[in-house]
Design a protein around this motif. Structure first.
Motif, PDB file in Angstrom:
ATOM      1  N   VAL A 275     -27.247  13.946  34.080  1.00 47.91           N
ATOM      2  CA  VAL A 275     -28.669  13.945  33.716  1.00 47.91           C
ATOM      3  C   VAL A 275     -29.265  12.555  33.887  1.00 47.91           C
ATOM      4  CG1 VAL A 275     -30.279  14.251  31.803  1.00 47.91           C
ATOM      5  CG2 VAL A 275     -28.460  15.912  32.150  1.00 47.91           C
ATOM      6  N   VAL A 276     -28.543  11.534  33.457  1.00 49.43           N
ATOM      7  CA  VAL A 276     -29.037  10.158  33.606  1.00 49.43           C
ATOM      8  C   VAL A 276     -29.218   9.802  35.074  1.00 49.43           C
ATOM      9  CG1 VAL A 276     -28.481   7.726  33.222  1.00 49.43           C
ATOM     10  CG2 VAL A 276     -28.053   9.398  31.412  1.00 49.43           C
ATOM     11  N   VAL A 277     -28.230  10.156  35.895  1.00 52.28           N
ATOM     12  CA  VAL A 277     -28.313   9.850  37.329  1.00 52.28           C
ATOM     13  C   VAL A 277     -29.466  10.610  37.982  1.00 52.28           C
ATOM     14  CG1 VAL A 277     -27.116  10.066  39.538  1.00 52.28           C
ATOM     15  CG2 VAL A 277     -25.882   9.260  37.532  1.00 52.28           C
ATOM     16  N   LEU A 278     -29.650  11.872  37.618  1.00 50.54           N
ATOM     17  CA  LEU A 278     -30.747  12.660  38.181  1.00 50.54           C
ATOM     18  C   LEU A 278     -32.105  12.077  37.776  1.00 50.54           C
ATOM     19  CD1 LEU A 278     -29.465  16.332  37.741  1.00 50.54           C
ATOM     20  CD2 LEU A 278     -29.621  14.993  39.849  1.00 50.54           C
ATOM     21  N   MET A 279     -32.206  11.561  36.568  1.00 43.35           N
ATOM     22  CA  MET A 279     -33.447  10.923  36.136  1.00 43.35           C
ATOM     23  C   MET A 279     -33.732   9.683  36.977  1.00 43.35           C
ATOM     24  SD  MET A 279     -33.129  11.316  31.993  1.00 43.35           S
ATOM     25  CE  MET A 279     -34.524  10.224  31.701  1.00 43.35           C
ATOM     26  N   ILE A 280     -32.693   8.901  37.263  1.00 39.92           N
ATOM     27  CA  ILE A 280     -32.869   7.710  38.104  1.00 39.92           C
ATOM     28  C   ILE A 280     -33.291   8.112  39.509  1.00 39.92           C
ATOM     29  CG2 ILE A 280     -31.683   5.747  39.141  1.00 39.92           C
ATOM     30  CD1 ILE A 280     -29.910   5.626  36.651  1.00 39.92           C
ATOM     31  N   ILE A 281     -32.620   9.134  40.062  1.00 41.74           N
ATOM     32  CA  ILE A 281     -32.981   9.600  41.402  1.00 41.74           C
ATOM     33  C   ILE A 281     -34.405  10.122  41.428  1.00 41.74           C
ATOM     34  CG2 ILE A 281     -32.450  11.324  43.165  1.00 41.74           C
ATOM     35  CD1 ILE A 281     -29.528  11.103  42.379  1.00 41.74           C
ATOM     36  N   TRP A 282     -34.779  10.871  40.388  1.00 39.47           N
ATOM     37  CA  TRP A 282     -36.152  11.388  40.320  1.00 39.47           C
ATOM     38  C   TRP A 282     -37.152  10.243  40.304  1.00 39.47           C
ATOM     39  CZ3 TRP A 282     -40.081  10.809  36.719  1.00 39.47           C
ATOM     40  CH2 TRP A 282     -41.183  11.662  36.881  1.00 39.47           C
ATOM     41  N   GLY A 283     -36.855   9.194  39.534  1.00 41.44           N
ATOM     42  CA  GLY A 283     -37.759   8.048  39.501  1.00 41.44           C
ATOM     43  C   GLY A 283     -37.863   7.358  40.845  1.00 41.44           C
ATOM     44  N   LEU A 284     -36.748   7.232  41.565  1.00 44.67           N
ATOM     45  CA  LEU A 284     -36.773   6.589  42.876  1.00 44.67           C
ATOM     46  C   LEU A 284     -37.535   7.425  43.899  1.00 44.67           C
ATOM     47  CD1 LEU A 284     -33.088   5.265  43.090  1.00 44.67           C
ATOM     48  CD2 LEU A 284     -35.156   3.898  42.798  1.00 44.67           C
ATOM     49  N   THR A 285     -37.347   8.742  43.842  1.00 46.32           N
ATOM     50  CA  THR A 285     -38.027   9.598  44.815  1.00 46.32           C
ATOM     51  C   THR A 285     -39.525   9.697  44.548  1.00 46.32           C
ATOM     52  OG1 THR A 285     -37.421  11.535  43.471  1.00 46.32           O
ATOM     53  CG2 THR A 285     -35.992  10.976  45.336  1.00 46.32           C
ATOM     54  N   ARG A 286     -39.984   9.285  43.355  1.00 44.68           N
ATOM     55  CA  ARG A 286     -41.423   9.248  43.095  1.00 44.68           C
ATOM     56  C   ARG A 286     -42.089   8.114  43.879  1.00 44.68           C
ATOM     57  NH1 ARG A 286     -42.471  13.816  42.482  1.00 44.68           N
ATOM     58  NH2 ARG A 286     -40.348  13.956  43.300  1.00 44.68           N
ATOM     59  N   LEU A 287     -41.291   7.125  44.284  1.00 51.55           N
ATOM     60  CA  LEU A 287     -41.849   5.978  44.993  1.00 51.55           C
ATOM     61  C   LEU A 287     -42.160   6.287  46.448  1.00 51.55           C
ATOM     62  CD1 LEU A 287     -39.486   3.197  43.562  1.00 51.55           C
ATOM     63  CD2 LEU A 287     -41.777   3.831  42.764  1.00 51.55           C
ATOM     64  N   VAL A 288     -41.465   7.275  47.005  1.00 46.48           N
ATOM     65  CA  VAL A 288     -41.689   7.637  48.397  1.00 46.48           C
ATOM     66  C   VAL A 288     -41.255   9.082  48.594  1.00 46.48           C
ATOM     67  CG1 VAL A 288     -39.411   6.744  49.060  1.00 46.48           C
ATOM     68  CG2 VAL A 288     -41.170   7.049  50.808  1.00 46.48           C
ATOM     69  N   ASP A 289     -42.001   9.806  49.410  1.00 49.34           N
ATOM     70  CA  ASP A 289     -41.635  11.184  49.741  1.00 49.34           C
ATOM     71  C   ASP A 289     -40.613  11.136  50.879  1.00 49.34           C
ATOM     72  OD1 ASP A 289     -41.403  13.841  50.323  1.00 49.34           O
ATOM     73  OD2 ASP A 289     -43.551  14.232  50.478  1.00 49.34           O
ATOM     74  N   ILE A 290     -39.331  11.211  50.502  1.00 52.28           N
ATOM     75  CA  ILE A 290     -38.262  11.041  51.484  1.00 52.28           C
ATOM     76  C   ILE A 290     -38.325  12.123  52.546  1.00 52.28           C
ATOM     77  CG2 ILE A 290     -35.763  11.023  51.811  1.00 52.28           C
ATOM     78  CD1 ILE A 290     -35.485   9.730  49.112  1.00 52.28           C
ATOM     79  N   ARG A 291     -38.594  13.353  52.158  1.00 52.54           N
ATOM     80  CA  ARG A 291     -38.640  14.439  53.134  1.00 52.54           C
ATOM     81  C   ARG A 291     -39.743  14.216  54.168  1.00 52.54           C
ATOM     82  NH1 ARG A 291     -39.256  19.469  49.226  1.00 52.54           N
ATOM     83  NH2 ARG A 291     -40.767  17.989  48.393  1.00 52.54           N
TER      84      ARG A 291
END
Length: 294
Positions: A275-291
């Motif tokens: 859960v902690v790792v997914l929260m970090i990933i979610w925060g990082l992906t908010r900075l840029v739309d990787i897809r």
């Protein structure tokens, strides 16, 4: 029907079915099992498939005391600290190396050669690469011998090995390539005419770097950050070897709990870590739309 399939191929859902089954079998199903086991009860001799939250309560036992952080919070903070330090160091080194390869090496052949050299450490196992630091950083290692022989220190430096310094050093050594590859890929896709336009507009090197190259490399930076952070957060071998079994981390706690057959408690820790790792990933992906960027 056969003629239509020859012309247009199989339907999309048929083509995706094998990949979906693999994803379900090797990712979703194991995660579901870990989640289920985290709610099981256990004794010294067996696991009991009964729904209970005692494992999660045991992890955060004593955390209601506001005077001092509990052991679980300290462990997670320690793990986050190592992840941040490893991320910062790998990002700095990875960006510099990628920038040099992409913009200062003109020959594509030389770029390929230097890029392959960056991957040479992966030709050996992580354990061998970690052990190779011990003759260098140990109390009687080459670094201490050099410092003593030159008179820079009066006695061997103790914190070079089995310390937070050696753990971060090993992380940077092991995982910098995970930052180099995506950043280099993003930089190679930058249109060089944009840099020429910035030069024509009077921008200096630092302005081009900050206002052109960094924004256009953010996809690679985010992808590399996700790689490094997720790997370091769950790592227990590096911390165990380079920390001398003296530094706590969430991954190390899970490994110890599984060795003592405390599988429900280890599963609960694994779920919290996920859960902690997914929260970090979610925060990082908010900075840029990787897809969209890919």
């Amino acid at each position: 029907m056969r003629a239509r399939w020859r012309t247009h191929g199989l339907p999309g859902w048929v083509q995706a079915t094998p990949y979906s089954l693999v994803f379900l079998l090797f990712f979703i199903l194991p995660l579901g099992l870990i989640l289920a086991v985290s709610f099981w009860d256990a004794t010294e001799y067996e696991m009991i498939p009964a729904f209970t939250a005692k494992n999660y309560l045991a992890i955060f036992e004593g955390c209601s005391n506001t005077a001092e952080l509990c052991v679980s919070f300290k462990t997670y903070l320690s793990t986050l600290k190592f992840s941040f330090l490893a991320w910062a160091c790998t990002l700095g080194i990875g960006f510099i190396v990628s920038y040099f390869l992409a913009f200062h090496v003109r020959s594509s052949g030389m770029q390929t050669l230097l890029f392959v050299l960056c991957t040479i450490p992966f030709w050996t196992s992580n354990v061998i690469r970690m052990i190779s630091w011990m003759p260098l950083l140990g109390r009687n290692g080459l670094v201490n011998d050099f410092l003593l022989s030159t008179g820079l220190v009066a006695q061997p430096v103790e914190w070079l090995l089995y310390s937070p310094f050696s753990v971060v050093l090993a992380f940077v050594h092991l995982y910098t390539v995970f930052m180099i590859v995506p950043i280099f890929n993003s930089m190679m896709r930058i249109d060089r005419s944009l840099i020429e336009a910035a030069l024509d507009a009077g921008a200096n090197t630092w302005q081009i770097l900050w206002n052109v190259i960094v924004p256009l490399s953010r996809t690679g930076i985010i992808i590399g950050s996700i790689f490094v952070i997720t790997i370091v957060m769950g790592d227990f071998v590096t911390i165990g070897v380079m920390g001398g079994q003296q530094i706590a981390s969430v991954g190390k706690i899970i490994q110890v709990q599984t060795s003592y057959l405390q599988f429900p408690l280890a599963a609960a820790n694994a779920v919290i870590l996920l859960v902690v790792v997914l929260m970090i990933i979610w925060g990082l992906t908010r900075l840029v739309d990787i897809r969209k960027e890919l």
